[in-house]
Design an enzyme around this catalytic site. Structure first.
Site, PDB file in Angstrom:
ATOM      1  N   CYS A 167       0.806  -1.231   0.000  1.00  0.00           N
ATOM      2  CA  CYS A 167       0.000   0.000   0.000  1.00  0.00           C
ATOM      3  C   CYS A 167       0.835   1.276   0.000  1.00  0.00           C
ATOM      4  CB  CYS A 167      -0.947  -0.016   1.194  1.00  0.00           C
ATOM      5  SG  CYS A 167      -1.943  -1.515   1.254  1.00  0.00           S
ATOM      6  N   HIS A 195      -2.457   7.953   6.318  1.00  0.00           N
ATOM      7  CA  HIS A 195      -2.701   6.644   5.694  1.00  0.00           C
ATOM      8  C   HIS A 195      -4.046   6.101   6.178  1.00  0.00           C
ATOM      9  CE1 HIS A 195      -1.818   2.827   3.808  1.00  0.00           C
ATOM     10  NE2 HIS A 195      -2.041   2.193   4.951  1.00  0.00           N
ATOM     11  N   GLU A 210      -0.398   4.923  13.672  1.00  0.00           N
ATOM     12  CA  GLU A 210      -0.047   6.113  12.897  1.00  0.00           C
ATOM     13  C   GLU A 210      -0.225   7.368  13.730  1.00  0.00           C
ATOM     14  OE1 GLU A 210      -0.896   8.409   8.655  1.00  0.00           O
ATOM     15  OE2 GLU A 210      -2.228   6.768   9.262  1.00  0.00           O
ATOM     16  N   LYS A 239      -9.242   8.235   2.606  1.00  0.00           N
ATOM     17  CA  LYS A 239      -9.728   6.863   2.410  1.00  0.00           C
ATOM     18  C   LYS A 239     -11.151   6.686   2.944  1.00  0.00           C
ATOM     19  CE  LYS A 239      -5.315   4.343   2.360  1.00  0.00           C
ATOM     20  NZ  LYS A 239      -4.377   5.451   2.685  1.00  0.00           N
ATOM     21  N   HIS A 294      -9.685   2.104   0.182  1.00  0.00           N
ATOM     22  CA  HIS A 294      -8.243   1.882   0.147  1.00  0.00           C
ATOM     23  C   HIS A 294      -7.845   1.307  -1.210  1.00  0.00           C
ATOM     24  CE1 HIS A 294      -4.249   1.124   1.133  1.00  0.00           C
ATOM     25  NE2 HIS A 294      -4.354   0.336   2.183  1.00  0.00           N
ATOM     26  N   PHE A 322       1.694  -3.641   3.924  1.00  0.00           N
ATOM     27  CA  PHE A 322       2.017  -4.961   4.472  1.00  0.00           C
ATOM     28  C   PHE A 322       3.506  -5.240   4.247  1.00  0.00           C
ATOM     29  CE2 PHE A 322      -2.327  -7.373   4.267  1.00  0.00           C
ATOM     30  CZ  PHE A 322      -2.851  -6.471   5.167  1.00  0.00           C
TER      31      PHE A 322
END
Length: 414
Positions: free
Chosen positions: A163, A303, A314, A334, A339, A400
């Site tokens: 991502c 994010h 975050e 998002k 996403h 990831f």
């Protein structure tokens, strides 16, 4: 080091298939979530996603060509054409040896892979594969197709960092240009992952929201009741160019990119570090490269996928980095787009560029109660867009594997 500017942007998103439509929907606080139409999701735990609608490939491809390209490549070409048009690039008058493409995708041609393996299994193991099967599914093919379309012979490759992939592509392009190794690079990412295996796989890992009865408000970053992300699809393209090149050809400069930080959590396959160590390092490196202090950042496009642990880690990193900047505006687009995986960083970079251009912070929608640990720490822009002077905007992306990419965009001044 050369200055690097942005001279064109293009977007295919669940909120609209041009940058103007995308930005207008963001500022309006529109949700792109809807019931899945790409396959029968009856038996899946999650039955909704943020699909691209109204996309028509015919302006970009001859009908016979379409069988060569997976949807993620089609989205890529469409977004790039908008960016190239806005940048008014006349490739015949430029040195194509110094124009490159760095494109991102996490899944590549996943729908092509599913279709071909499904047909193979249905045919009792008889190997009748599409001759374009391999070239449609490999994730690097979009960067190749873009270079072939425009005859660009410069640096060309694909970033695969989950991502954070397209933000990584943007930062790589920034570096190549400022090092003097290229004049112009088309950077961005595309994804077309709303498929059975993607929804099923993310369901199995408990990453997706299953709020099927309230899908419009399912993505709620920072909210105490957040329960997973909403899958999206689309593409974002940016034309990065040396300042000298842009000035020489009298280009309209949209913004400047001044910093990029790449790092890793080095912690877990799919989870972010609980204290946000990788995110903190990525932000710190971006700030150091931009040679600015944390107090100078006006807006962070987080994010913030709407997962319980991801959002918290975050925000812990943001709190640690920007404790001296309580006026910092933070939002998560998002909540509207879903996403976009490997394409997320590209469309969120475009959101940052538009924010510094227009002095508007797009909102986080659906969020009604900020996690108590972070309430009042920052200017969380909720529900409605906010007018604010924005000189510097930061875009955060994490993937990831622990991948971290943070970029900083600046309002352009001579």
């Amino acid at each position: 080091m050369k200055r690097v500017v942005i001279t064109g942007i293009g977007a295919i998103t669940p909120l609209g298939n041009t940058v103007n439509d995308f930005w207008s929907a963001l500022v309006s606080g529109k949700s792109g979530a809807k019931p899945i139409t790409k396959f029968d999701a009856t038996n899946f735990k999650t039955k909704f996603a943020c699909e691209v609608t109204g996309f028509e490939p015919s302006p970009y491809f001859e009908k016979a060509e379409l069988r060569k390209y997976d949807l993620f490549t089609q989205y890529a070409i469409a977004s790039v054409q908008e960016a190239v048009t806005q940048a008014q690039l006349d490739f015949d008058s430029l040195n194509r040896d110094r124009i490159g493409v760095i494109w991102a995708s996490g899944d590549g041609g996943v729908s092509t892979f599913e279709e071909q393996i499904g047909a193979f299994n249905a045919g009792n193991g008889i190997p009748r594969f599409n001759p374009f099967f391999i070239s449609k599914r490999i994730s690097n093919i979009a960067s190749g197709v873009i270079s072939i379309k425009y005859g660009l012979r410069g640096v060309n490759y694909t970033t695969s960092a989950a991502c954070s992939a397209s933000n990584t592509a943007i930062i790589d392009a920034f570096n190549y240009i400022r090092w003097g190794k290229a004049d112009i690079i088309i950077a961005g990412g595309s994804e077309a992952s709303i498929t059975e295996s993607s929804i099923g796989g993310f369901n199995a890992s408990k990453a997706l929201s299953t709020s099927n009865d309230n899908y419009l408000s399912a993505s709620k970053p920072f909210d105490v009741n957040r329960n997973g992300f909403v899958l999206g699809e689309g593409a974002g393209a940016l034309i990065l160019e040396s300042y000298d090149s842009a000035i020489q050809r009298k280009a309209n400069i949209l913004a400047e990119i001044v910093g990029g930080g790449l790092a890793a959590d080095a912690y877990h396959l799919t989870g972010t570090h609980p204290e946000g160590d990788g995110a903190y390092l990525g932000m710190r490196l971006a700030l150091e490269e931009a040679e600015i202090s944390p107090s100078e950042i006006d807006y962070v496009n987080a994010h913030a996928t709407s997962t319980p642990m991801g959002d918290r880690s975050e925000l812990k990193a943001v709190e640690r980095m920007f404790a001296s900047n309580p006026q910092l505006s933070v939002s998560a687009t998002k909540s509207m787009t879903g996403h976009l995986l490997g394409a997320a960083g590209a469309i969120e970079a475009i959101a940052c560029i538009k924010a510094v251009q227009e002095d508007i912070v797009p909102p986080t929608i659906n969020t009604t109660e900020i996690d108590p640990e972070f309430k009042g720490k920052f200017d969380f822009v909720l529900g409605t867009a906010k007018s604010k002077k924005i000189k510097y905007a930061m875009s955060n992306t994490f993937g990831f594997g622990g991948h971290v990419a943070c970029s900083i965009f600046k309002k352009f001044t001579d």
